[in-house]
Write a protein that holds these residues in place. Structure first.
Motif, PDB file in Angstrom:
ATOM      1  N   ASN A 139       0.870  -1.286  -0.050  1.00  0.00           N
ATOM      2  CA  ASN A 139       0.032   0.081  -0.183  1.00  0.00           C
ATOM      3  C   ASN A 139       0.905   1.322  -0.204  1.00  0.00           C
ATOM      4  O   ASN A 139       1.846   1.424   0.675  1.00  0.00           O
ATOM      5  CB  ASN A 139      -0.700   0.037   1.273  1.00  0.00           C
ATOM      6  CG  ASN A 139      -1.964  -0.863   1.165  1.00  0.00           C
ATOM      7  OD1 ASN A 139      -1.818  -2.146   0.715  1.00  0.00           O
ATOM      8  ND2 ASN A 139      -3.195  -0.691   1.723  1.00  0.00           N
ATOM      9  N   ILE A 140       0.701   2.110  -0.634  1.00  0.00           N
ATOM     10  CA  ILE A 140       1.495   3.365  -1.039  1.00  0.00           C
ATOM     11  C   ILE A 140       0.394   4.704  -0.809  1.00  0.00           C
ATOM     12  O   ILE A 140      -0.460   4.671  -1.452  1.00  0.00           O
ATOM     13  CB  ILE A 140       2.108   3.378  -2.473  1.00  0.00           C
ATOM     14  CG1 ILE A 140       2.901   2.220  -2.635  1.00  0.00           C
ATOM     15  CG2 ILE A 140       2.990   4.753  -2.485  1.00  0.00           C
ATOM     16  CD1 ILE A 140       3.329   2.178  -4.078  1.00  0.00           C
ATOM     17  N   SER A 141       1.031   5.410  -0.020  1.00  0.00           N
ATOM     18  CA  SER A 141       0.223   6.543   0.704  1.00  0.00           C
ATOM     19  C   SER A 141       0.564   7.669  -0.549  1.00  0.00           C
ATOM     20  O   SER A 141       1.619   8.102  -0.897  1.00  0.00           O
ATOM     21  CB  SER A 141       0.336   7.009   1.864  1.00  0.00           C
ATOM     22  OG  SER A 141       0.106   6.116   2.880  1.00  0.00           O
ATOM     23  N   LEU A 142      -0.509   8.138  -1.138  1.00  0.00           N
ATOM     24  CA  LEU A 142      -0.247   9.321  -2.131  1.00  0.00           C
ATOM     25  C   LEU A 142      -1.527   9.961  -2.026  1.00  0.00           C
ATOM     26  O   LEU A 142      -2.602   9.607  -2.678  1.00  0.00           O
ATOM     27  CB  LEU A 142       0.232   8.971  -3.687  1.00  0.00           C
ATOM     28  CG  LEU A 142       0.254   9.969  -4.617  1.00  0.00           C
ATOM     29  CD1 LEU A 142       1.584  10.842  -4.090  1.00  0.00           C
ATOM     30  CD2 LEU A 142       0.240   9.347  -5.837  1.00  0.00           C
ATOM     31  N   ASP A 143      -1.621  11.514  -1.429  1.00  0.00           N
ATOM     32  CA  ASP A 143      -2.789  12.247  -1.614  1.00  0.00           C
ATOM     33  C   ASP A 143      -2.942  13.262  -2.682  1.00  0.00           C
ATOM     34  O   ASP A 143      -4.122  13.930  -2.635  1.00  0.00           O
ATOM     35  CB  ASP A 143      -2.773  13.005  -0.035  1.00  0.00           C
ATOM     36  CG  ASP A 143      -2.658  12.012   0.950  1.00  0.00           C
ATOM     37  OD1 ASP A 143      -3.314  10.983   0.975  1.00  0.00           O
ATOM     38  OD2 ASP A 143      -1.768  12.426   1.853  1.00  0.00           O
ATOM     39  N   THR A 144      -2.094  13.328  -3.587  1.00  0.00           N
ATOM     40  CA  THR A 144      -2.007  14.241  -4.662  1.00  0.00           C
ATOM     41  C   THR A 144      -1.298  13.787  -5.822  1.00  0.00           C
ATOM     42  O   THR A 144      -0.359  13.008  -5.732  1.00  0.00           O
ATOM     43  CB  THR A 144      -1.676  15.705  -4.209  1.00  0.00           C
ATOM     44  OG1 THR A 144      -1.890  16.467  -5.509  1.00  0.00           O
ATOM     45  CG2 THR A 144      -0.226  15.681  -3.715  1.00  0.00           C
ATOM     46  N   LEU A 145      -1.786  14.217  -7.047  1.00  0.00           N
ATOM     47  CA  LEU A 145      -0.966  13.941  -8.205  1.00  0.00           C
ATOM     48  C   LEU A 145      -0.259  15.296  -8.978  1.00  0.00           C
ATOM     49  O   LEU A 145       0.230  15.240  -9.960  1.00  0.00           O
ATOM     50  CB  LEU A 145      -1.852  13.374  -9.310  1.00  0.00           C
ATOM     51  CG  LEU A 145      -2.711  11.845  -8.959  1.00  0.00           C
ATOM     52  CD1 LEU A 145      -4.004  11.816 -10.024  1.00  0.00           C
ATOM     53  CD2 LEU A 145      -1.594  10.886  -8.831  1.00  0.00           C
ATOM     54  N   VAL A 146      -0.526  16.338  -7.914  1.00  0.00           N
ATOM     55  CA  VAL A 146       0.235  17.622  -8.405  1.00  0.00           C
ATOM     56  C   VAL A 146       1.386  17.831  -7.610  1.00  0.00           C
ATOM     57  O   VAL A 146       1.462  17.814  -6.230  1.00  0.00           O
ATOM     58  CB  VAL A 146      -0.914  18.684  -7.973  1.00  0.00           C
ATOM     59  CG1 VAL A 146      -0.008  19.861  -8.549  1.00  0.00           C
ATOM     60  CG2 VAL A 146      -2.145  18.529  -8.819  1.00  0.00           C
ATOM     61  N   PRO A 147       2.509  17.705  -8.187  1.00  0.00           N
ATOM     62  CA  PRO A 147       3.889  17.659  -7.339  1.00  0.00           C
ATOM     63  C   PRO A 147       4.130  19.014  -6.352  1.00  0.00           C
ATOM     64  O   PRO A 147       4.330  18.644  -5.154  1.00  0.00           O
ATOM     65  CB  PRO A 147       4.931  17.856  -8.542  1.00  0.00           C
ATOM     66  CG  PRO A 147       4.208  17.371  -9.699  1.00  0.00           C
ATOM     67  CD  PRO A 147       2.945  17.287  -9.686  1.00  0.00           C
ATOM     68  N   ALA A 148       3.589  20.205  -6.927  1.00  0.00           N
ATOM     69  CA  ALA A 148       3.813  21.245  -6.002  1.00  0.00           C
ATOM     70  C   ALA A 148       3.018  20.945  -4.712  1.00  0.00           C
ATOM     71  O   ALA A 148       3.316  21.354  -3.391  1.00  0.00           O
ATOM     72  CB  ALA A 148       3.275  22.471  -6.730  1.00  0.00           C
ATOM     73  N   LYS A 149       1.694  20.360  -5.000  1.00  0.00           N
ATOM     74  CA  LYS A 149       0.638  20.160  -3.901  1.00  0.00           C
ATOM     75  C   LYS A 149       1.083  19.187  -3.092  1.00  0.00           C
ATOM     76  O   LYS A 149       1.307  19.239  -1.831  1.00  0.00           O
ATOM     77  CB  LYS A 149      -0.605  19.871  -4.467  1.00  0.00           C
ATOM     78  CG  LYS A 149      -1.713  20.053  -3.550  1.00  0.00           C
ATOM     79  CD  LYS A 149      -3.082  19.424  -3.924  1.00  0.00           C
ATOM     80  CE  LYS A 149      -3.876  20.233  -4.660  1.00  0.00           C
ATOM     81  NZ  LYS A 149      -5.254  19.560  -4.946  1.00  0.00           N
ATOM     82  N   PHE A 150       1.853  17.927  -3.477  1.00  0.00           N
ATOM     83  CA  PHE A 150       2.584  17.168  -2.638  1.00  0.00           C
ATOM     84  C   PHE A 150       3.420  17.764  -1.610  1.00  0.00           C
ATOM     85  O   PHE A 150       3.431  17.357  -0.381  1.00  0.00           O
ATOM     86  CB  PHE A 150       3.231  16.271  -3.670  1.00  0.00           C
ATOM     87  CG  PHE A 150       4.269  14.949  -2.793  1.00  0.00           C
ATOM     88  CD1 PHE A 150       3.417  13.887  -2.664  1.00  0.00           C
ATOM     89  CD2 PHE A 150       5.531  15.251  -2.503  1.00  0.00           C
ATOM     90  CE1 PHE A 150       3.869  12.688  -2.023  1.00  0.00           C
ATOM     91  CE2 PHE A 150       6.140  14.111  -2.015  1.00  0.00           C
ATOM     92  CZ  PHE A 150       5.375  12.909  -1.820  1.00  0.00           C
ATOM     93  N   GLU A 151       4.225  18.568  -1.928  1.00  0.00           N
ATOM     94  CA  GLU A 151       5.328  19.165  -1.235  1.00  0.00           C
ATOM     95  C   GLU A 151       4.341  19.914  -0.099  1.00  0.00           C
ATOM     96  O   GLU A 151       4.884  19.990   0.942  1.00  0.00           O
ATOM     97  CB  GLU A 151       6.174  20.262  -2.055  1.00  0.00           C
ATOM     98  CG  GLU A 151       7.190  19.396  -2.724  1.00  0.00           C
ATOM     99  CD  GLU A 151       8.302  20.428  -3.192  1.00  0.00           C
ATOM    100  OE1 GLU A 151       8.588  21.516  -2.626  1.00  0.00           O
ATOM    101  OE2 GLU A 151       8.745  20.033  -4.369  1.00  0.00           O
ATOM    102  N   PHE A 152       3.480  20.678  -0.594  1.00  0.00           N
ATOM    103  CA  PHE A 152       2.641  21.595   0.602  1.00  0.00           C
ATOM    104  C   PHE A 152       1.964  20.475   1.746  1.00  0.00           C
ATOM    105  O   PHE A 152       2.104  20.619   2.827  1.00  0.00           O
ATOM    106  CB  PHE A 152       1.628  22.234  -0.202  1.00  0.00           C
ATOM    107  CG  PHE A 152       0.754  22.827   0.677  1.00  0.00           C
ATOM    108  CD1 PHE A 152       1.012  24.102   1.648  1.00  0.00           C
ATOM    109  CD2 PHE A 152      -0.614  22.394   0.907  1.00  0.00           C
ATOM    110  CE1 PHE A 152       0.122  24.595   2.359  1.00  0.00           C
ATOM    111  CE2 PHE A 152      -1.475  23.075   1.649  1.00  0.00           C
ATOM    112  CZ  PHE A 152      -0.964  24.082   2.438  1.00  0.00           C
ATOM    113  N   ILE A 153       1.420  19.610   0.754  1.00  0.00           N
ATOM    114  CA  ILE A 153       0.843  18.414   2.053  1.00  0.00           C
ATOM    115  C   ILE A 153       1.613  17.496   2.948  1.00  0.00           C
ATOM    116  O   ILE A 153       1.425  17.562   4.169  1.00  0.00           O
ATOM    117  CB  ILE A 153      -0.105  17.491   1.136  1.00  0.00           C
ATOM    118  CG1 ILE A 153      -1.128  18.051   0.572  1.00  0.00           C
ATOM    119  CG2 ILE A 153      -0.632  16.197   2.204  1.00  0.00           C
ATOM    120  CD1 ILE A 153      -2.243  17.127  -0.062  1.00  0.00           C
TER     121      ILE A 153
END
Length: 346
Positions: A139-153
Motif C-alpha cells: 500500500n502506497i500513500s499518495l494524496d495528490t497527483l500535483v507535485p507542488a501540492k505534494f510538497e505542501f501536504i
C-alpha cells in the motif's frame, strides 16, 4: 462461505474446522487474524493530517521493539491464527533491518500475507530486495497527483520518487498495487477524477479514505468529504461505474470503471464504520497492543516480554486485551475529543 457449503469438501472443512484461537476472538465473536506491526515512529515526510506540525516526542530507541522482539511476538500471533501481517510506521522502509524482518516473517508457518504500508519514498530502491525476502502486498500513500501540492501536504520533496515506486511495484508484478489517498476538503477533493483516471492503464486499487480525527491534526468536520459525496462526483463523470463484490472483513467498498485496468475503493471509517467485522489488531513501535485504532486503551507487550513472561503468559495477556475490545469505536463526534496517540505513533 456459500460456495464452500455447496461443495462436499467445503462442507467437510466447515464441519471439521480447527476452532479459531479463543485468545484472538473477542466477546462479540470477531476473530482477529490480521495484525499490524509498526516498525518505527520516525518518518521522512511530515504529512499534515498525520503528524502535528511541531513534530512528536519520539520514544527513545531502547524502548522500541527490537527485530527479535517483533519476530517473537509475530510468531506468537501467527501460532494463534493470524494469517496476515502488515508492517507500518511511521515509515517502515526507513528502518535499516526492514528487509531482514520481512525475511524472518516469511519463515513463519501459517502466515499467508506479508504487507507493507509505505509513503513510497524509498520503495523503488528497496522493492527488489523486499520482494525476494517475501513481501506479498504493498500500500502506497499518495494524496495528490500535483507535485507542488505534494510538497505542501507532506512538507517535503519526493513526489517523483513515490511515482517511481508505484511503477516499480506494478513492474515487479504486485497486483493490485494499493494507493491510499486521504481525501480532505479544500486540499485534494478536486483531484478525485484524476485519481480514478490513474487506474486506467495501471493495475492499481486507489483507495479514497475519509479524513479521520487524530491528536494534532486539527480535525474539523468541514474537512471531511464523505464516501457518498465522493461517489456522486465520480459517477457524474463515469455513470457506468460498477460495484465489485467484497469480503466480509473488508474495510473498503470497491468499484471499477469498465475496461480500466485498476479499480477504486472507499474506506468509510467515519461515515459508515465497519467495527462489526473488524479482524485487526495493532502493535505500536514501542510494543503496545492496541485492539482498536480509535481506542485509547493499550497494553505493553514489550514490558511483559522484557520481564521474562512465558509464551503462555503473553498469550493470556493478549487474550485479556482482545476480550476487552468494545463493540465499536466511539463514533466520529466523540473520537475527536478523545485522547489518543497522533496517527504517526500508531
Amino acid at each position: 462461505l456459500q460456495e464452500l457449503q455447496g461443495s462436499g469438501r467445503g462442507r467437510f472443512l466447515l464441519e471439521h474446522a480447527v476452532p479459531f484461537s479463543a485468545f484472538l476472538t473477542d466477546s462479540f465473536g470477531r476473530q482477529h487474524n490480521y495484525l499490524r506491526i509498526s516498525l518505527t515512529e520516525k518518518c521522512n515526510l511530515r504529512c499534515q493530517y498525520c503528524m502535528p506540525e511541531e513534530g512528536v516526542q519520539l520514544t527513545p530507541k531502547s524502548e522500541l521493539l527490537t527485530a527479535q522482539e517483533i519476530i517473537t511476538l509475530a510468531r506468537l500471533f501467527v501460532k494463534e491464527g493470524v494469517e496476515k501481517i502488515r508492517l507500518t510506521g511511521g515509515e517502515p522502509l526507513i528502518r535499516p533491518d526492514v528487509v531482514d524482518i520481512v525475511g524472518q516473517l516469511y519463515k513463519l508457518e501459517g502466515l499467508k500475507t506479508i504487507a507493507v504500508t509505505t509513503n513510497g519514498i524509498n520503495l523503488a530502491r528497496l522493492l527488489p530486495r523486499l520482494k525476494e525476502a517475501g513481501l506479498n502486498a504493498i500500500n502506497i500513500s499518495l494524496d495528490t497527483l500535483v507535485p507542488a501540492k505534494f510538497e505542501f501536504i507532506v512538507r517535503r520533496k519526493g513526489f517523483h520518487k513515490v511515482m517511481e515506486g508505484i511503477h516499480k511495484a506494478t513492474e515487479l508484478g504486485y497486483r493490485p498495487v494499493k494507493v491510499n489517498c486521504v481525501v480532505m476538503r479544500g486540499f485534494n477533493e478536486d483531484e478525485l477524477l484524476g485519481f480514478v483516471d490513474f487506474t486506467k492503464d495501471l493495475p492499481l486499487d486507489v483507495r479514497f479514505i475519509e479524513y479521520m480525527p487524530f491528536d494534532g491534526n486539527k480535525w474539523n468536520f468541514k474537512k471531511m468529504v464523505s464516501y457518498k459525496e465522493m461517489l456522486d462526483t465520480i459517477k457524474q463523470r463515469w455513470p457506468e461505474l460498477e460495484k465489485l463484490p467484497c469480503e466480509a472483513s473488508s474495510t473498503s467498498k470497491s468499484y471499477k470503471v469498465p475496461h480500466f485496468q485498476g479499480q477504486i475503493s472507499f474506506i468509510t471509517s467515519m461515515s459508515e464504520h465497519f467495527c462489526g467485522s473488524c479482524n485487526r489488531l495493532r502493535i505500536t513501535a514501542d510494543g503496545n497492543l492496541k485492539v482498536c485504532l480509535f481506542g485509547n486503551s493499550e497494553v505493553s507487550l514489550r514490558d511483559h516480554l522484557r520481564s521474562g513472561a512465558s509464551e503462555e503468559e503473553l498469550v493470556q495477556i493478549i487474550g485479556a486485551a482482545v476480550g476487552r475490545k468494545k463493540k465499536q469505536h466511539a463514533g466520529m463526534f466523540n473520537i475527536s475529543q478523545m485522547k489518543n496517540r497522533p496517527m504517526i505513533l500508531i
